[in-house]
Motif scaffolding. Sequence first.
Motif, mmCIF file in Angstrom:
data_model
loop_
_atom_site.group_PDB
_atom_site.id
_atom_site.type_symbol
_atom_site.label_atom_id
_atom_site.label_comp_id
_atom_site.label_asym_id
_atom_site.label_seq_id
_atom_site.Cartn_x
_atom_site.Cartn_y
_atom_site.Cartn_z
ATOM 1 N N ARG A 64 0.836 -1.193 0.000
ATOM 2 C CA ARG A 64 0.000 0.000 0.000
ATOM 3 C C ARG A 64 0.873 1.246 0.000
ATOM 4 N NH1 ARG A 64 -4.508 -1.505 4.687
ATOM 5 N NH2 ARG A 64 -5.232 -3.459 3.738
ATOM 6 N N SER A 65 0.305 2.332 -0.491
ATOM 7 C CA SER A 65 1.032 3.602 -0.490
ATOM 8 C C SER A 65 1.200 4.100 0.939
ATOM 9 C CB SER A 65 0.268 4.642 -1.319
ATOM 10 O OG SER A 65 0.867 5.918 -1.174
ATOM 11 N N SER A 66 2.375 4.656 1.217
ATOM 12 C CA SER A 66 2.631 5.231 2.536
ATOM 13 C C SER A 66 2.217 6.693 2.621
ATOM 14 C CB SER A 66 4.122 5.099 2.879
ATOM 15 O OG SER A 66 4.918 5.762 1.902
ATOM 16 N N ARG A 67 1.616 7.195 1.553
ATOM 17 C CA ARG A 67 1.186 8.594 1.540
ATOM 18 C C ARG A 67 0.058 8.797 2.549
ATOM 19 N NH1 ARG A 67 -0.951 11.872 -3.834
ATOM 20 N NH2 ARG A 67 -1.328 13.886 -2.809
ATOM 21 N N PRO A 68 0.133 9.845 3.377
ATOM 22 C CA PRO A 68 -0.924 10.071 4.371
ATOM 23 C C PRO A 68 -2.250 10.427 3.711
ATOM 24 C CG PRO A 68 0.575 11.935 4.298
ATOM 25 C CD PRO A 68 1.191 10.859 3.449
ATOM 26 N N HIS A 69 -3.349 10.109 4.402
ATOM 27 C CA HIS A 69 -4.672 10.428 3.859
ATOM 28 C C HIS A 69 -4.911 11.937 3.828
ATOM 29 C CE1 HIS A 69 -5.866 6.243 3.682
ATOM 30 N NE2 HIS A 69 -5.483 6.075 4.956
ATOM 31 N N THR A 70 -4.374 12.650 4.789
ATOM 32 C CA THR A 70 -4.508 14.103 4.835
ATOM 33 C C THR A 70 -3.152 14.720 5.128
ATOM 34 O OG1 THR A 70 -5.051 14.070 7.208
ATOM 35 C CG2 THR A 70 -6.902 13.972 5.641
ATOM 36 N N THR A 71 -2.948 15.943 4.628
ATOM 37 C CA THR A 71 -1.716 16.707 4.884
ATOM 38 C C THR A 71 -2.114 18.092 5.372
ATOM 39 O OG1 THR A 71 -0.748 15.509 3.011
ATOM 40 C CG2 THR A 71 0.529 17.335 3.905
#
Length: 333
Positions: A64-71
């Motif tokens: 899965r992507s490690s990109r956060p859901h919100t920034t």
Amino acid sequence: MWWRCLGSTPHTEVFASHRNARLTVHGRRILVERVAAEMGISRPTTHKWVRRWRAEGDSGLADRSSRPHTTPHRTPAVVEAEVCRIRTVRKLGPARIGPVLGLPASTVHRILVRHGLNRLAFLDRPTGRVIRRYEHARPGDLVHVDIKKLGNIPHGGGHKVMDRRQAMDNKLATTDERRSCKPVIGYSFVHSAVDDHSRPAYSEVLPDERRHTAAGFWQRANAFFAAHGITVQRVLTDNGSCYKAKLFTRTLATAGITHKKIRPYRPQTNGKVERFNRTLLDEWAYQRPYHSNDERTRALADFLHTYNHHRSHTALGGHPPISRVNNPAGQYT
């Protein structure tokens, strides 16, 4: 399966049915720790994958992507738009845009990278628009054609080989043509064709850029591509007089090829052959001093072989153009 022992399942009740059962809570912990140690992973990682497998099955085991859901601390879109506007209009860098908007230069740089504006070479200087780069999916879908004009070299060499006085004597001995009492050596015209997808190049040094010369060059270039298994569908040229002539268009149409011309004053559209022309100058025409025009012309064949078969190409992942030509059948379907 060992993971069935990690939670409240019917198997747990069986395993822990009496006080001396091997898989008590302590035994299960030992089991998990030993399996995790055998796999070289930590207990939290083990539990994570077991939990995902139970919830989602085999699909839960995919990366899965490690990109956060919100920034929440990301720069507002309005500010990013203003950074892009200043960049495209005023062509300023991060160190100068930052103080204007009250942002750190590093933040401005990240914004420019995110929008593809971090290099001025990516922009069309007159309009500030991002240059759209493209690559056709198959060899032969589009071939770029262009002409590069080069000054001829007098017999014995020009001023790049010897002092200017001797170079002038060589010019006088090479030609009888004069203009304002000065010898006229003239020019050679390097006609080139580059495939858009696979990048193999074909070039010839010819005496002019007239329509019959350009049409004859294309027939030989088309034979070169055909010999490498490339069927040309379209040819892209600038708006030079030889390419605007009906003879050139008819020559293409006879072979079932569509002729496309770039928008006036937009050489970037024909950028692949324009970039090849620069490589041609750096690695062939001006790569070493030549003592005659014939010597330079003879060296072109070796350069083309090196370029097509051995020279690494950054757009091809460091591989030479021939690597895309000699690919298994069906790759481009």
